[in-house]
Design a protein around this motif. Structure first.
Motif, PDB file in Angstrom:
ATOM      1  N   PRO A 364       0.846  -1.214   0.000  1.00 24.49           N
ATOM      2  CA  PRO A 364       0.000   0.000   0.000  1.00 24.49           C
ATOM      3  C   PRO A 364       0.873   1.254   0.000  1.00 24.49           C
ATOM      4  N   ARG A 365       0.528   2.189  -0.810  1.00 26.68           N
ATOM      5  CA  ARG A 365       1.272   3.435  -0.863  1.00 26.68           C
ATOM      6  C   ARG A 365       0.297   4.612  -0.898  1.00 26.68           C
ATOM      7  N   ARG A 366       0.786   5.708  -0.403  1.00 25.64           N
ATOM      8  CA  ARG A 366      -0.051   6.904  -0.333  1.00 25.64           C
ATOM      9  C   ARG A 366      -0.099   7.604  -1.681  1.00 25.64           C
ATOM     10  N   ARG A 367      -1.248   8.167  -1.966  1.00 23.68           N
ATOM     11  CA  ARG A 367      -1.368   8.943  -3.192  1.00 23.68           C
ATOM     12  C   ARG A 367      -0.621  10.261  -3.084  1.00 23.68           C
ATOM     13  N   TYR A 368      -0.689  10.872  -1.903  1.00 21.45           N
ATOM     14  CA  TYR A 368       0.013  12.128  -1.665  1.00 21.45           C
ATOM     15  C   TYR A 368       0.934  11.946  -0.454  1.00 21.45           C
ATOM     16  N   LYS A 369       2.063  12.632  -0.509  1.00 21.16           N
ATOM     17  CA  LYS A 369       2.997  12.539   0.612  1.00 21.16           C
ATOM     18  C   LYS A 369       2.447  13.291   1.826  1.00 21.16           C
TER      19      LYS A 369
END
Length: 382
Positions: A364-369
């Motif tokens: 899972p990774r974030r769309r925005y930092k």
């Protein structure tokens, strides 16, 4: 009666007299027409009526022009430039209304001549056309494979691909109480992929490593001119070296003879080697036959091997062998620890049998930092 009433009566009398005269004149006109033409009741429809198929030539149909055409209609009285008509280089095709260029016409004529030479032109028999079609299909089938390369026209019977078993039998060395020899063999099989990875890593490090020989080189530039090169060479005792004398004619002739003898000897050796190869011609023929047979076997193997379909952009990666080291083996069933995961094993089996596409775990990774924001209370605290 007054004067007004008298005028009204006069008008009525005049109108009655006029109506009577009109009806009499119409009756007389009909009588005169019947005398000239005849009675209309006695004539047929063809004589009385005519179907007009030509229409009125002078009448013009007024077509309403569109507003768009009115806007696009040129308003200038100066005529536009007209390009010159180019000469038509196309030619008519025989039996067709279309026109083609000269090059295409030449290609069509060549193809027609070739067909005519093969007996497949216009008027050829259906049997000849069918035979030519069958020959073309056999030629295409040969180029697609399924034939013997070495002049054997019997087709190779390709075996159907073997289905992989749903459940593989594990290596005997992976048992909870394995034989020592089988356990060592299983450890060797499990360690082979790791050894391969280590070897690849060492090769990459060797290519990227800094050569130690570069440390021994001098920092001074090599191409500096030395003063000693300009001076005459001097021996250790201080006397100058003697310059090499010019060779005499006898020395030059001796060197020339030595060179000719060396070349003659090389030619003789080459001739001897050719003679030896001619003598062992049968042996070389046998070696060539063996090489050809090996190439034929390799070709048959390639034809029999069925290429796996690629279902995903990821390649299938088998799971590492699950094995315990000698010091991890349990001496009783109570101390035995379960190994592996049944779900992963079934999932990998489906991937290997190409029932599902190979997959990789998606993190899972974030769309925005994440942004770091200092609150007012933290600023006041500082």
């Amino acid at each position: 009666m007054g004067r007004k009433g008298t005028k009204t009566l006069q008008r009525r009398k005049a109108s009655r007299a006029t109506k009577a005269l009109v009806s009499i004149e119409e009756g007389l006109a009909e009588k005169r027409m019947e005398e000239r033409v005849g009675k209309f009741a006695d004539k047929s429809n063809g004589e009385l009526f005519v179907v007009d198929t030509r229409g009125d030539a002078k009448r013009k149909t007024a077509s309403k022009t569109l507003t768009m055409d009115e806007i696009l209609r040129p308003k200038s009285k100066v005529q536009g430039l007209v390009a010159k008509k180019t000469t038509d280089s196309s030619e008519a095709v025989e039996g067709s209304k279309h026109r083609v260029s000269k090059n295409v016409k030449q290609l069509i004529d060549k193809l027609a001549e070739r067909k005519k030479a093969q007996g497949l032109g216009p008027g050829a028999s259906q049997k000849a056309k069918q035979a030519k079609k069958q020959e073309k299909q056999e030629h295409l089938a040969k180029h697609k494979g399924g034939f013997d390369l070495w002049e054997d026209e019997t087709p190779i019977e390709t075996q159907p691909p073997k289905k992989k078993p749903a459940v593989k039998i594990a290596h005997p060395g992976t048992s909870y109480n394995p034989d020592p020899e089988q356990h060592k063999e299983a450890i060797q099989v499990a360690a082979e992929p790791e050894f391969k990875k280590i070897k690849e890593k060492e090769e990459i490090e060797e290519q990227l490593s800094y050569p130690a020989e570069l440390d021994d080189l001098d920092d001074n530039p090599i191409d500096e001119e030395s003063d000693e090169e300009e001076e005459e060479e001097v021996e250790e005792d201080g006397t100058p070296k003697k310059k090499s004398k010019r060779k005499t004619k006898a020395q030059r002739n001796k060197k020339k003879r030595t060179k000719e003898e060396r070349m003659e000897k090389a030619k003789q050796n080459e001739q001897d080697r050719i003679n030896q190869e001619i003598e062992r011609l049968e042996e070389i023929q046998g070696e060539l036959t063996a090489v050809q047979q090996q190439q034929l076997d390799q070709l048959k193997e390639r034809l029999l091997v069925v290429k796996k379909a690629k279902l995903s952009r990821y390649d299938y990666k088998p799971m590492p062998m699950e094995i315990q080291l000698p010091d991890e083996l349990a001496d009783s069933m109570r101390k035995l620890k379960p190994e592996g995961n049944l779900f992963k094993d079934r999932f990998k089996s489906l991937e290997e049998r190409q029932m599902i596409e190979p997959r990789v775990p998606v993190k899972p990774r974030r769309r925005y930092k994440l942004k770091e924001i200092e609150s007012h209370s933290y600023k006041r605290f500082k």
